[in-house]
Design a protein around this motif. Structure first.
Motif, PDB file in Angstrom:
ATOM      1  N   VAL A  91       0.838  -1.184   0.000  1.00  0.00           N
ATOM      2  CA  VAL A  91       0.000   0.000   0.000  1.00  0.00           C
ATOM      3  C   VAL A  91       0.880   1.243   0.000  1.00  0.00           C
ATOM      4  O   VAL A  91       1.842   1.338   0.764  1.00  0.00           O
ATOM      5  CB  VAL A  91      -0.939   0.011   1.225  1.00  0.00           C
ATOM      6  CG1 VAL A  91      -1.771   1.294   1.253  1.00  0.00           C
ATOM      7  CG2 VAL A  91      -1.851  -1.207   1.195  1.00  0.00           C
ATOM      8  N   ASP A  92       0.553   2.161  -0.865  1.00  0.00           N
ATOM      9  CA  ASP A  92       1.300   3.419  -0.941  1.00  0.00           C
ATOM     10  C   ASP A  92       0.960   4.261   0.287  1.00  0.00           C
ATOM     11  O   ASP A  92      -0.173   4.701   0.469  1.00  0.00           O
ATOM     12  CB  ASP A  92       0.910   4.166  -2.218  1.00  0.00           C
ATOM     13  CG  ASP A  92       1.690   5.474  -2.383  1.00  0.00           C
ATOM     14  OD1 ASP A  92       2.610   5.720  -1.574  1.00  0.00           O
ATOM     15  OD2 ASP A  92       1.353   6.246  -3.302  1.00  0.00           O
ATOM     16  N   THR A  93       1.939   4.456   1.160  1.00  0.00           N
ATOM     17  CA  THR A  93       1.711   5.226   2.387  1.00  0.00           C
ATOM     18  C   THR A  93       2.168   6.669   2.265  1.00  0.00           C
ATOM     19  O   THR A  93       2.168   7.406   3.248  1.00  0.00           O
ATOM     20  CB  THR A  93       2.436   4.565   3.578  1.00  0.00           C
ATOM     21  OG1 THR A  93       3.840   4.498   3.299  1.00  0.00           O
ATOM     22  CG2 THR A  93       1.892   3.175   3.843  1.00  0.00           C
ATOM     23  N   SER A  94       2.567   7.046   1.079  1.00  0.00           N
ATOM     24  CA  SER A  94       3.017   8.426   0.912  1.00  0.00           C
ATOM     25  C   SER A  94       1.836   9.384   1.035  1.00  0.00           C
ATOM     26  O   SER A  94       0.703   9.058   0.674  1.00  0.00           O
ATOM     27  CB  SER A  94       3.684   8.607  -0.452  1.00  0.00           C
ATOM     28  OG  SER A  94       2.748   8.370  -1.498  1.00  0.00           O
ATOM     29  N   VAL A  95       2.125  10.541   1.567  1.00  0.00           N
ATOM     30  CA  VAL A  95       1.099  11.559   1.750  1.00  0.00           C
ATOM     31  C   VAL A  95       1.635  12.869   1.206  1.00  0.00           C
ATOM     32  O   VAL A  95       2.790  13.239   1.458  1.00  0.00           O
ATOM     33  CB  VAL A  95       0.726  11.727   3.242  1.00  0.00           C
ATOM     34  CG1 VAL A  95      -0.484  12.648   3.378  1.00  0.00           C
ATOM     35  CG2 VAL A  95       0.444  10.388   3.888  1.00  0.00           C
ATOM     36  N   ASP A  96       0.805  13.563   0.447  1.00  0.00           N
ATOM     37  CA  ASP A  96       1.182  14.855  -0.101  1.00  0.00           C
ATOM     38  C   ASP A  96       1.594  15.809   1.019  1.00  0.00           C
ATOM     39  O   ASP A  96       0.906  15.921   2.034  1.00  0.00           O
ATOM     40  CB  ASP A  96      -0.003  15.432  -0.877  1.00  0.00           C
ATOM     41  CG  ASP A  96       0.318  16.776  -1.499  1.00  0.00           C
ATOM     42  OD1 ASP A  96       1.013  16.793  -2.510  1.00  0.00           O
ATOM     43  OD2 ASP A  96      -0.132  17.792  -0.933  1.00  0.00           O
TER      44      ASP A  96
END
Length: 698
Positions: free
Chosen positions: A492-497
């Motif tokens: 799961v992509d956990t990156s946050v803007d």
């Protein structure tokens, strides 16, 4: 199968089509349960996954029994949301249903009359009603004698081994024991492991009657389970805000606390999402509207505590997200089971946090108390003169909710009895089952560890949950579900803007929560030698705290600050305190400040008061010290707590001090410490007291 049985099954199939549509067909175990209840008048426990059709079994059985001249079916149901759905379901099958619960008190007399006039096929009652003296003594005996069927819905609540044990449910054992001959009993649940199944079966079989257990598999082919690990609470909330619109359909976002639900709902609303908070403190009428909004897809999600759980039926619910992990895989499975009943795929996402264990620990602290405390409850009860819970509270060191729980357990055990006007002691011998409570505590600890293990398991997540619930259809080497993140290997992509994190942090970093003053002294203080009663006229004004320990934003930081060794107040916290004070809409600005002596954090509190005095140009009155030799106060009960606090501080002469005093503390929980300390300052001459604390517990 005899012709009569064949005809009965045809009738049952016809009723099912009325309930569920023209394509519906009875499952084999549904028919086995209906046949056991209607033909053989047996007792049965049905343990089947959410969406299997347990309610169809009891509504069809109720209709068939009524057609054969039997009395109304009594359904014990734990939640108002569940009752509303069940009444709607009953009406679709032509079943005349009524409900008695805390939300329709004005209709009780009319419903009692309709029951007497045989105009009700199904009566749904909350477990609390079973021990209401009027209902128990005037309505329940006739129902127990004439009922066509008794249904215990969400039957895991009967067992204190279950994830949602409720003391009022223990009354059901007594109800079953008093039933007339040949009255069938059905218990249903979706969440019961082997231990709970054995316990509930034994309680259904009181009197030696054998219980038929129909237990199915727990595989949910539509659920796609995943765990998303993001260390910081602010980033978790920002990640959710960024991903919410991409989740399928509408759904539920669960939080562990009321304050977290409210805060998250406000945050997501400000970001443009159509969401609303739903908690145990939400008014009944508003709950109904919110449930309707979710059912009609007029909101993307309800941000809810466990108050929105058992029985809420939206077959096309597209997702369930948990911001914070429940304390057991069993309760987790129960909540995620709301999703994907009639869809090919539903997203189930767990966002655990470091603070989860602290919240579990708090809830565990309200378990059944130790034997000396319970013996004290028994000792203060009068065998003839009823005493209300409110009157008993000053006599024992328990807060009201725990005292209510203890009394209900003792009532079922026969040691006390609830009557008009309160509770009386029966004089019956009673034993404290210490080994059982110890085993319960061990079981809860094991469940918490299992929930931690779920977060990092390399096993198929659906298999993990099924094993925790002792799924009878689970083989030694089951096929993986093929949908969860461990099966698919999906990351799961956990990156946050960055901008999203900044905006979220700005919203969650907004410090300041009102601290409502206590308005009434606890009853019964005179019994403890304290001459305080009625309205509080010399206490503090409305105060403020930087945040709650359960808040998404300030909660983790405040917990970290309070868990650290004592030391000077950090600059960032001082800045937050200044922001709170600047936004405080007080009638008269304080001219001085005093620190409330802290046993565990004296340096932290004193330095905060000193810094605020410096920045705000307030007169620094130093520390309000504890009276030498005054014993520490640990009582959770309000009356005992106030009694222990009175006279607890040595206040200087404040007659020459003008204007309100800012009273600074570290943590406030019940509010009584700040109330009594403010009273001491007022007695010493203070014009007014404005409480300010770093944090509140809730």
């Amino acid at each position: 199968m005899t012709s009569a049985t064949t005809d009965l099954r045809a009738d049952a199939e016809a009723l099912l089509r009325e309930l569920a549509g023209p394509a519906a067909r009875l499952r084999d175990d549904q028919w086995l349960a209906i046949e056991a209840l209607v033909v053989h008048r047996r007792r049965a426990l049905v343990v089947q996954r959410t969406g299997w059709g347990k309610s169809a079994v009891y509504f069809i059985s109720a209709k068939l029994l009524r057609a054969r001249g039997h009395g109304p079916t009594v359904i014990v149901s734990p939640l108002l949301a569940l009752m509303r759905n069940q009444v709607d379901s009953a009406q679709r099958a032509g079943v005349r249903a009524a409900t008695i619960n805390s939300g329709n008190m004005t209709e009780w007399d009319e419903i009692h009359q309709r029951i007497a006039d045989r105009e009700v096929d199904v009566l749904l009652v909350s477990p609390e009603r079973l021990n209401n003296p009027d209902f128990r003594d005037q309505v329940l005996p006739s129902l127990a004698a004439d009922a066509g069927l008794v249904v215990v819905d969400e039957a895991h609540c009967v067992s204190d081994w279950g994830h949602d044990f409720r003391p009022d449910y223990r009354r059901i054992r007594t109800l079953i024991a008093e039933l007339g001959d040949g009255i069938p009993v059905l218990a249903t649940t979706a969440t019961a492991n082997d231990r709970v199944v054995a316990d509930v079966s034994a309680q259904l079989g009181v009197g030696g009657t054998e219980t038929l257990v129909l237990r199915g598999g727990l595989e949910r082919e539509s659920l796609s389970l995943s765990v998303v690990r993001i260390d910081e609470a602010t980033k978790r909330a920002a990640w959710l805000g960024q991903r919410l619109s991409s989740l399928p359909g509408s759904g539920i976002i669960y939080t562990l606390t009321v304050s977290a639900a409210r805060e998250l709902a406000e945050l997501l609303t400000e970001q443009g999402h159509a969401v609303a908070a739903y908690t145990g403190q939400t008014e009944t009428a508003e709950r109904e509207q919110l449930e309707s909004d979710l059912l009609g897809n007029r909101v993307k999600a309800l941000v809810a505590t466990s108050a929105l759980g058992m029985g809420f039926d939206k077959p096309d619910l597209g997702f369930v997200v948990h911001l914070g992990a429940p304390s057991s895989p069993i309760s987790y499975y129960q909540q995620v089971g709301r999703a994907g009943r009639s869809t090919d795929r539903a997203e189930v996402v767990l966002l655990p946090g470091h603070e989860d264990r602290q919240i579990w620990s708090y809830f565990a602290s309200v378990a059944f108390p130790r034997e000396p405390v319970v013996r004290r409850v028994l000792a203060v009860l009068d065998p003839e003169r009823p005493q209300s819970t409110q009157a008993l509270e000053p006599l024992v060191e328990l807060n009201r909710s725990r005292l209510e729980m203890v009394l209900k357990v003792l009532d079922v055990d026969g040691a006390v009895r609830r009557v008009r006007g309160g509770w009386i002691g029966t004089g019956q011998p009673w034993e404290y089952d210490a080994p059982r409570y110890e085993r319960l505590e061990q079981a809860r600890t094991a469940e918490q560890q299992a929930m931690i293990d779920y977060q990092s398991t390399s096993m198929c997540r659906m298999e993990f949950l099924r094993r925790q619930l002792d799924d009878p259809l689970l083989t030694d080497a089951p096929a993986p579900c093929g949908r969860c993140d461990t099966c698919t290997g999906a990351t799961v992509d956990t990156s946050v803007d960055d901008d999203a994190v900044t905006r979220t942090r700005a919203r969650l970093d907004r410090p300041g929560v009102d601290l409502a003053p206590r308005k009434q002294w606890p009853t019964g203080l005179s019994k403890l030698g304290i001459s305080l009663s009625g309205k509080i006229t010399d206490g503090p004004e409305t105060g403020r705290v930087i945040g709650r320990l359960s808040d998404l934003g300030w909660g983790p930081r405040l917990r970290s600050l309070l868990d650290a060794p004592d030391g000077p107040i950090p600059d960032a916290v001082v800045d937050a305190a200044i922001r709170v004070l600047a936004a405080w809409d007080w009638e008269v600005r304080p001219a001085s400040v005093v620190a409330l002596e802290s046993e565990t954090r004296p340096q932290l509190v004193a330095s905060l008061a000193s810094r605020l005095a410096e920045v705000g140009r307030l007169t620094d009155l130093g520390v309000l010290h504890r009276t030498p030799g005054h014993p520490p106060v640990s009582a959770a009960n309000s009356a005992y707590r106030v009694a222990g606090l009175v006279g607890g501080w040595t206040a200087p002469d404040l007659a020459a001090v003008e204007g309100p005093i800012l009273l600074v503390s570290d943590v406030t929980d019940t509010g009584w410490t700040l109330t009594v300390a403010a009273r001491e300052l007022r007695s010493a001459g203070a014009d007014g007291v404005l409480p300010f604390a770093l944090a509140s517990v809730s």
